[in-house]
Write an enzyme that holds these catalytic residues in place. Structure first.
Site, PDB file in Angstrom:
ATOM      1  N   CYS A  86       0.831  -1.200   0.000  1.00 38.36           N
ATOM      2  CA  CYS A  86       0.000   0.000   0.000  1.00 38.36           C
ATOM      3  C   CYS A  86       0.872   1.259   0.000  1.00 38.36           C
ATOM      4  O   CYS A  86       1.508   1.556  -1.000  1.00 38.36           O
ATOM      5  CB  CYS A  86      -0.967  -0.023   1.181  1.00 38.36           C
ATOM      6  SG  CYS A  86      -2.360   1.122   1.009  1.00 38.36           S
ATOM      7  N   HIS A 194      -3.408  -5.613   1.248  1.00 39.10           N
ATOM      8  CA  HIS A 194      -2.699  -5.812   2.518  1.00 39.10           C
ATOM      9  C   HIS A 194      -2.626  -7.292   2.901  1.00 39.10           C
ATOM     10  O   HIS A 194      -3.557  -7.803   3.540  1.00 39.10           O
ATOM     11  CB  HIS A 194      -3.415  -5.058   3.634  1.00 39.10           C
ATOM     12  CG  HIS A 194      -3.255  -3.582   3.593  1.00 39.10           C
ATOM     13  ND1 HIS A 194      -2.294  -2.915   4.320  1.00 39.10           N
ATOM     14  CD2 HIS A 194      -3.935  -2.630   2.905  1.00 39.10           C
ATOM     15  CE1 HIS A 194      -2.396  -1.610   4.104  1.00 39.10           C
ATOM     16  NE2 HIS A 194      -3.379  -1.412   3.244  1.00 39.10           N
ATOM     17  N   GLU A 196      -0.969  -8.655   5.239  1.00 39.97           N
ATOM     18  CA  GLU A 196      -0.909  -8.803   6.701  1.00 39.97           C
ATOM     19  C   GLU A 196      -2.296  -8.792   7.334  1.00 39.97           C
ATOM     20  O   GLU A 196      -2.449  -9.103   8.527  1.00 39.97           O
ATOM     21  CB  GLU A 196      -0.023  -7.712   7.312  1.00 39.97           C
ATOM     22  CG  GLU A 196      -0.638  -6.333   7.436  1.00 39.97           C
ATOM     23  CD  GLU A 196      -0.655  -5.547   6.138  1.00 39.97           C
ATOM     24  OE1 GLU A 196      -1.099  -4.365   6.183  1.00 39.97           O
ATOM     25  OE2 GLU A 196      -0.233  -6.080   5.086  1.00 39.97           O
TER      26      GLU A 196
END
Length: 219
Positions: A86, A194, A196
């Site tokens: 990002c 993302h 994560e």
């Protein structure tokens, strides 16, 4: 030390990324952007998401000049692995480690949602655990994720297998629905979604953890 996770003013995903790697049994260290050296024995640098310097000028444009980025550029140019997520992707574009640029989303709105991605190329360490054309779901959260590159350079990306991920639906206006790319040497990776935020079943799926797992080969 294996993973260095950078932290800028406005970064907000560094601890999520640290937790993701802990699930893989990998030690990581959060590195403040004013540091002038990466930790010893760093094998992977991660530039996580957030809003470095509040995105006040242009996403990633100020962070690119932080002292630690000089080290990251040198690290990458020597073959070290770098992942930008990002805002981290935006910083890599601004620093010249990846080609192209980001524009505001086509609808001029911040988009935060789970999206479907198609895996385009797996001949790289990041996506080696996936299959070409496999569809996965990863969250996005950005206002400037509209990827753009000149047509000639786009042809080079396609020829070199540098386009890694595409949105199944073009939610932000990105050229050719591009969601993630790598450099020609395939050691620098950038994506707007993302990973994560997709590391446990309670979060919906573990496709993001599977992405990060690809780096275990070098950690």
């Amino acid at each position: 030390m294996s993973v260095a996770i950078l932290q800028f003013l406005g970064t907000n995903c560094e601890y999520d990324m640290e937790y993701a790697f802990s699930l893989l049994g990998v030690k990581s260290q959060i590195v403040w952007h004013q540091q002038r050296a990466l930790p010893k024995d760093t094998k992977l640098v991660v530039i996580p998401g957030g809003f470095s310097y509040g995105d006040y000028l242009r996403s990633g444009a100020i962070a690119r000049f932080s002292p630690i980025m000089r080290c990251v550029i040198d690290f990458a140019n020597k073959g070290g692995y770098v992942l930008g997520v990002c805002n981290g992707f935006q910083i890599l574009l601004e620093s010249g480690l990846l080609p192209g640029a980001m524009k505001h989303n086509e609808n001029l709105q911040f988009i935060s949602k789970n999206v479907s991605l198609e895996v385009v190329d797996t001949h790289n360490i990041f996506l080696k655990n996936f299959k070409i054309k496999e569809v996965i779901n990863i969250p996005i959260a950005h206002a400037e994720g509209n990827y753009y590159i000149h047509q000639e350079q786009l042809g080079q990306l396609e020829a070199n297998g540098q386009i890694l991920l595409k949105y199944t639906q073009n939610i932000n206006g990105s050229l050719e629905k591009i969601a993630g790319i790598c450099n020609e040497n395939k050691n620098v990776f950038g994506l707007m979604p993302h990973p994560e935020r997709a590391v446990e079943e309670v979060l919906g799926n573990t496709a993001g953890l599977k992405m990060l797992e690809g780096f275990l080969e070098v950690l």
